[in-house]
Design a protein around this motif. Sequence first.
Motif, PDB file in Angstrom:
ATOM      1  N   ASP A 136       0.825  -1.207   0.000  1.00  0.00           N
ATOM      2  CA  ASP A 136       0.000   0.000   0.000  1.00  0.00           C
ATOM      3  C   ASP A 136       0.865   1.265   0.000  1.00  0.00           C
ATOM      4  OD1 ASP A 136      -2.347   1.503   0.099  1.00  0.00           O
ATOM      5  OD2 ASP A 136      -2.362   1.567   2.277  1.00  0.00           O
ATOM      6  N   ALA A 137       1.993   1.254   0.734  1.00  0.00           N
ATOM      7  CA  ALA A 137       2.856   2.447   0.834  1.00  0.00           C
ATOM      8  C   ALA A 137       3.393   2.842  -0.543  1.00  0.00           C
ATOM      9  CB  ALA A 137       4.014   2.189   1.793  1.00  0.00           C
ATOM     10  N   THR A 138       3.828   1.850  -1.337  1.00  0.00           N
ATOM     11  CA  THR A 138       4.345   2.122  -2.692  1.00  0.00           C
ATOM     12  C   THR A 138       3.200   2.596  -3.590  1.00  0.00           C
ATOM     13  OG1 THR A 138       5.926   0.331  -2.366  1.00  0.00           O
ATOM     14  CG2 THR A 138       5.678   1.160  -4.602  1.00  0.00           C
ATOM     15  N   PHE A 139       2.039   1.970  -3.436  1.00  0.00           N
ATOM     16  CA  PHE A 139       0.849   2.349  -4.211  1.00  0.00           C
ATOM     17  C   PHE A 139       0.503   3.826  -3.964  1.00  0.00           C
ATOM     18  CE2 PHE A 139      -3.842   2.664  -4.531  1.00  0.00           C
ATOM     19  CZ  PHE A 139      -4.047   2.176  -5.812  1.00  0.00           C
ATOM     20  N   GLN A 140       0.527   4.232  -2.684  1.00  0.00           N
ATOM     21  CA  GLN A 140       0.223   5.637  -2.340  1.00  0.00           C
ATOM     22  C   GLN A 140       1.273   6.583  -2.929  1.00  0.00           C
ATOM     23  OE1 GLN A 140      -2.608   6.526  -1.106  1.00  0.00           O
ATOM     24  NE2 GLN A 140      -3.310   4.488  -0.518  1.00  0.00           N
ATOM     25  N   ARG A 141       2.536   6.124  -2.944  1.00  0.00           N
ATOM     26  CA  ARG A 141       3.617   6.933  -3.529  1.00  0.00           C
ATOM     27  C   ARG A 141       3.325   7.192  -5.014  1.00  0.00           C
ATOM     28  NH1 ARG A 141       9.354   6.403  -2.904  1.00  0.00           N
ATOM     29  NH2 ARG A 141       8.946   6.290  -0.684  1.00  0.00           N
TER      30      ARG A 141
END
Length: 306
Positions: A136-141
């Motif tokens: 999710d963190a990479t997706f939000q980035r």
Amino acid sequence: MSSEHSVTTVRSDRPSSATKFAQMLKILSAIYRLVQSSSYATKRDIYYSDTQLFGSQRAVDSIVDDISCMLKIPRRSLHVLATSKGLISGDLCYLEEDGTRIDCRSGSAAVSVSSNIGGIRNIVSSAKFVMIVEKDATFQRLLDADFCTKLSPCIAITGKGVPDVNSRLMVKKLWDTLHIPIFALVDADPHGIEIMCIYKYGSVAMSFEAHSLTVPSVMWLGLLPSDLQRLRVPKESLIPLTKRDESKLDSLLNRPYLTGQPDWQKEMELMRQSKVKAELQSLAAISPDFLTSIYLPNKLRYGGWV
């Protein structure tokens, strides 16, 4: 699926089996009502219909899977849905079964993956590819960088780690409908590779439904173990493989479906020799926006996937 299947017998004339038998009948009756009325319920709804009988959500989950396997039909044919945890964003519009129009093109906010993928219709998209993002963190980035519109129209989806059934069904639906490349963006570690394999080849737990959940054309975009050497990722950003990582890597390399993927095997052998792993966030050690501004555009433009 292996041919040595095990059979579990639940008896109705034993005190020790009474609870399990009652749970199965309760769920079968709930499924019967749902199918008769053409309505749907989540596994959570079924659990809350009699929490004392079921005791835990896990009991409902395993019985629903058993019923699905026993009847040899996909779980959604039982009208039982799982609550989605996945998110999707990008060049995509569609209608839900109840007629709600979903637009995933809002740059900064993602849309929750539908709980009823089978009911989705009127898919409209000019996306050039779909990118599965492990975390999710990479997706939000990617969302913050407005990645899905800047480079070329695309669709990004995340199952937030190990994907739920709905995230896998959504990827399959997009592949079947749009016929565009599907890329996976995962950490360069055994866990990330396993998550990618779930989308491409399926999971052991859901092997009886593999044909309707998997996308054999998934390509490994990154992070590749060879990228760590090629890009000279700083040593302090690399993490040594644990004993658990090494055994996971060995187990992956021994899986029969990977014999037809020599390039994947080569990357995994490289990881085993170097004895290090890395998260996608390690690219930020090169420069803060390296992932979105340099790494992904170059990979997609020049074909740096396996």
